[in-house]
Design a protein around this motif. Structure first.
Motif, PDB file in Angstrom:
ATOM      1  N   PRO A   1     -43.650  73.081 -29.320  1.00  0.00           N
ATOM      2  CA  PRO A   1     -43.442  72.543 -30.673  1.00  0.00           C
ATOM      3  C   PRO A   1     -44.733  72.588 -31.479  1.00  0.00           C
ATOM      4  O   PRO A   1     -45.820  72.330 -30.953  1.00  0.00           O
ATOM      5  N   LYS A   2     -44.612  72.935 -32.740  1.00  0.00           N
ATOM      6  CA  LYS A   2     -45.775  73.039 -33.626  1.00  0.00           C
ATOM      7  C   LYS A   2     -45.709  71.936 -34.678  1.00  0.00           C
ATOM      8  O   LYS A   2     -44.729  71.813 -35.405  1.00  0.00           O
ATOM      9  N   ASP A   3     -46.731  71.130 -34.750  1.00  0.00           N
ATOM     10  CA  ASP A   3     -46.856  70.111 -35.785  1.00  0.00           C
ATOM     11  C   ASP A   3     -47.781  70.621 -36.878  1.00  0.00           C
ATOM     12  O   ASP A   3     -48.550  71.553 -36.675  1.00  0.00           O
ATOM     13  N   GLY A   4     -47.699  70.015 -38.039  1.00  0.00           N
ATOM     14  CA  GLY A   4     -48.617  70.346 -39.118  1.00  0.00           C
ATOM     15  C   GLY A   4     -48.185  71.509 -39.992  1.00  0.00           C
ATOM     16  O   GLY A   4     -48.916  71.891 -40.896  1.00  0.00           O
ATOM     17  N   TRP A   5     -47.036  72.097 -39.751  1.00  0.00           N
ATOM     18  CA  TRP A   5     -46.557  73.184 -40.601  1.00  0.00           C
ATOM     19  C   TRP A   5     -46.024  72.590 -41.901  1.00  0.00           C
ATOM     20  O   TRP A   5     -45.766  71.394 -41.985  1.00  0.00           O
ATOM     21  N   SER A   6     -45.826  73.443 -42.916  1.00  0.00           N
ATOM     22  CA  SER A   6     -45.363  72.917 -44.209  1.00  0.00           C
ATOM     23  C   SER A   6     -44.583  73.976 -44.978  1.00  0.00           C
ATOM     24  O   SER A   6     -44.754  75.174 -44.769  1.00  0.00           O
ATOM     25  N   PHE A   7     -43.689  73.480 -45.857  1.00  0.00           N
ATOM     26  CA  PHE A   7     -42.987  74.351 -46.799  1.00  0.00           C
ATOM     27  C   PHE A   7     -43.932  74.678 -47.945  1.00  0.00           C
ATOM     28  O   PHE A   7     -44.776  73.857 -48.313  1.00  0.00           O
TER      29      PHE A   7
ATOM     30  N   ARG B   1     -51.948  84.906 -44.517  1.00  0.00           N
ATOM     31  CA  ARG B   1     -52.575  84.491 -45.768  1.00  0.00           C
ATOM     32  C   ARG B   1     -53.628  83.441 -45.434  1.00  0.00           C
ATOM     33  O   ARG B   1     -53.323  82.437 -44.809  1.00  0.00           O
ATOM     34  N   ASN B   2     -54.878  83.714 -45.841  1.00  0.00           N
ATOM     35  CA  ASN B   2     -56.011  82.812 -45.570  1.00  0.00           C
ATOM     36  C   ASN B   2     -56.152  82.497 -44.081  1.00  0.00           C
ATOM     37  O   ASN B   2     -56.511  81.386 -43.697  1.00  0.00           O
ATOM     38  N   GLY B   3     -55.818  83.479 -43.242  1.00  0.00           N
ATOM     39  CA  GLY B   3     -55.973  83.312 -41.801  1.00  0.00           C
ATOM     40  C   GLY B   3     -54.792  82.676 -41.100  1.00  0.00           C
ATOM     41  O   GLY B   3     -54.764  82.615 -39.866  1.00  0.00           O
ATOM     42  N   TYR B   4     -53.805  82.190 -41.860  1.00  0.00           N
ATOM     43  CA  TYR B   4     -52.647  81.524 -41.259  1.00  0.00           C
ATOM     44  C   TYR B   4     -51.417  82.425 -41.264  1.00  0.00           C
ATOM     45  O   TYR B   4     -51.289  83.316 -42.093  1.00  0.00           O
ATOM     46  N   MET B   5     -50.505  82.147 -40.337  1.00  0.00           N
ATOM     47  CA  MET B   5     -49.261  82.896 -40.252  1.00  0.00           C
ATOM     48  C   MET B   5     -48.216  82.209 -41.128  1.00  0.00           C
ATOM     49  O   MET B   5     -47.898  81.044 -40.932  1.00  0.00           O
ATOM     50  N   LEU B   6     -47.678  82.957 -42.106  1.00  0.00           N
ATOM     51  CA  LEU B   6     -46.618  82.469 -42.969  1.00  0.00           C
ATOM     52  C   LEU B   6     -45.334  83.216 -42.643  1.00  0.00           C
ATOM     53  O   LEU B   6     -45.370  84.381 -42.236  1.00  0.00           O
ATOM     54  N   LEU B   7     -44.192  82.527 -42.825  1.00  0.00           N
ATOM     55  CA  LEU B   7     -42.894  83.118 -42.521  1.00  0.00           C
ATOM     56  C   LEU B   7     -41.946  82.929 -43.694  1.00  0.00           C
ATOM     57  O   LEU B   7     -41.900  81.849 -44.290  1.00  0.00           O
ATOM     58  N   ASP B   8     -41.203  83.983 -44.019  1.00  0.00           N
ATOM     59  CA  ASP B   8     -40.127  83.891 -45.006  1.00  0.00           C
ATOM     60  C   ASP B   8     -38.820  83.693 -44.238  1.00  0.00           C
ATOM     61  O   ASP B   8     -38.454  84.542 -43.414  1.00  0.00           O
ATOM     62  N   ILE B   9     -38.130  82.585 -44.520  1.00  0.00           N
ATOM     63  CA  ILE B   9     -36.880  82.253 -43.835  1.00  0.00           C
ATOM     64  C   ILE B   9     -35.738  82.382 -44.829  1.00  0.00           C
ATOM     65  O   ILE B   9     -35.810  81.839 -45.934  1.00  0.00           O
TER      66      ILE B   9
ATOM     67  N   SER C   1     -49.263  76.883 -40.082  1.00  0.00           N
ATOM     68  CA  SER C   1     -50.587  76.323 -39.788  1.00  0.00           C
ATOM     69  C   SER C   1     -51.142  76.853 -38.460  1.00  0.00           C
ATOM     70  O   SER C   1     -52.052  76.279 -37.892  1.00  0.00           O
ATOM     71  N   GLU C   2     -50.579  77.967 -38.033  1.00  0.00           N
ATOM     72  CA  GLU C   2     -51.046  78.647 -36.825  1.00  0.00           C
ATOM     73  C   GLU C   2     -51.836  79.870 -37.267  1.00  0.00           C
ATOM     74  O   GLU C   2     -51.455  80.566 -38.203  1.00  0.00           O
ATOM     75  N   SER C   3     -52.953  80.132 -36.606  1.00  0.00           N
ATOM     76  CA  SER C   3     -53.744  81.290 -36.988  1.00  0.00           C
ATOM     77  C   SER C   3     -52.961  82.571 -36.714  1.00  0.00           C
ATOM     78  O   SER C   3     -52.196  82.655 -35.755  1.00  0.00           O
ATOM     79  N   PHE C   4     -53.146  83.541 -37.602  1.00  0.00           N
ATOM     80  CA  PHE C   4     -52.479  84.832 -37.450  1.00  0.00           C
ATOM     81  C   PHE C   4     -53.054  85.512 -36.211  1.00  0.00           C
ATOM     82  O   PHE C   4     -54.259  85.446 -35.958  1.00  0.00           O
ATOM     83  N   PRO C   5     -52.215  86.166 -35.396  1.00  0.00           N
ATOM     84  CA  PRO C   5     -52.732  86.793 -34.169  1.00  0.00           C
ATOM     85  C   PRO C   5     -53.751  87.893 -34.487  1.00  0.00           C
ATOM     86  O   PRO C   5     -53.603  88.616 -35.471  1.00  0.00           O
ATOM     87  N   SER C   6     -54.751  87.987 -33.646  1.00  0.00           N
ATOM     88  CA  SER C   6     -55.759  89.039 -33.824  1.00  0.00           C
ATOM     89  C   SER C   6     -55.152  90.384 -33.427  1.00  0.00           C
ATOM     90  O   SER C   6     -54.109  90.452 -32.773  1.00  0.00           O
ATOM     91  N   GLN C   7     -55.802  91.448 -33.842  1.00  0.00           N
ATOM     92  CA  GLN C   7     -55.289  92.797 -33.613  1.00  0.00           C
ATOM     93  C   GLN C   7     -54.986  93.024 -32.135  1.00  0.00           C
ATOM     94  O   GLN C   7     -55.783  92.710 -31.262  1.00  0.00           O
ATOM     95  N   GLY C   8     -53.779  93.548 -31.873  1.00  0.00           N
ATOM     96  CA  GLY C   8     -53.357  93.842 -30.506  1.00  0.00           C
ATOM     97  C   GLY C   8     -52.722  92.651 -29.795  1.00  0.00           C
ATOM     98  O   GLY C   8     -52.256  92.795 -28.671  1.00  0.00           O
ATOM     99  N   ASN C   9     -52.681  91.497 -30.436  1.00  0.00           N
ATOM    100  CA  ASN C   9     -52.089  90.305 -29.833  1.00  0.00           C
ATOM    101  C   ASN C   9     -50.815  89.920 -30.575  1.00  0.00           C
ATOM    102  O   ASN C   9     -50.527  90.426 -31.650  1.00  0.00           O
ATOM    103  N   TYR C  10     -50.069  88.988 -29.987  1.00  0.00           N
ATOM    104  CA  TYR C  10     -48.824  88.557 -30.616  1.00  0.00           C
ATOM    105  C   TYR C  10     -48.598  87.067 -30.371  1.00  0.00           C
ATOM    106  O   TYR C  10     -49.193  86.461 -29.471  1.00  0.00           O
TER     107      TYR C  10
END
Length: 156
Positions: free
Chosen positions: A98-104, A64-72, A122-131
């Motif tokens: 460790p990742k800083d800057g993430w948020s609920f 979403r908006n270029g960032y990786m979101l996760l449902d936990i 707050s991490e960019s979503f991986p580009s196609q073919g990457n993980y």
């Protein structure tokens, strides 16, 4: 003979008094020590019980908006704390770091059983073919991970 000293009765009384006071001091010390050990043991049992009943999983990863979101999701039998005195209890790791800057994406402080919460890594979503490998750790030794592989869509 004119000897000055302590009579045997007084000496015996003093020795008995010293022995009794030493025994009482040792008893008080041992009672406090045993009480501390008992309390720590009960706390350890409680923590072990919570750890055995607590589980969480990453259900879904998406962009979403270029960032990786996760449902936990809380998949355990106990409520999981998300914050403790306004400090996040969860930790986020991206590719092992460790990742800083993430948020609920909500203001909840606990995650009830079978509840779900979304976090923005707050991490960019991986580009196609990457993980990117994402690991989440939380209260009561809970953890979950996902490998977010981008096949060109907006989900992992």
């Amino acid at each position: 003979m004119n000897r000055k000293g302590v009579t045997p009765v007084i000496a015996t009384s003093l020795l008995i008094g010293i022995a009794v006071s030493t025994a009482l001091t040792a008893a008080v010390f041992m009672e406090d020590t045993l009480s501390d050990v008992r309390g720590n043991f009960e706390d350890d049992i409680s923590d072990q019980e919570l750890s055995s009943k607590a589980e969480m999983s990453i259900d879904y990863g998406y962009e979403r908006n270029g960032y990786m979101l996760l449902d936990i999701r809380n998949t355990g039998q106990v409520t999981l704390p998300l914050k403790d005195n306004d400090t996040e209890v969860l930790s986020v790791y991206i590719d092992g770091r460790p990742k800083d800057g993430w948020s609920f994406l909500s203001d909840r402080e606990v995650l009830g059983t079978d509840g779900t919460i979304t976090i923005n890594t707050s991490e960019s979503f991986p580009s196609q073919g990457n993980y990117k490998e994402v690991e989440i750790t939380g209260a009561y030794d809970t953890e979950s991970s996902i490998i977010c592989y981008s096949g060109g869509g907006d989900s992992c």
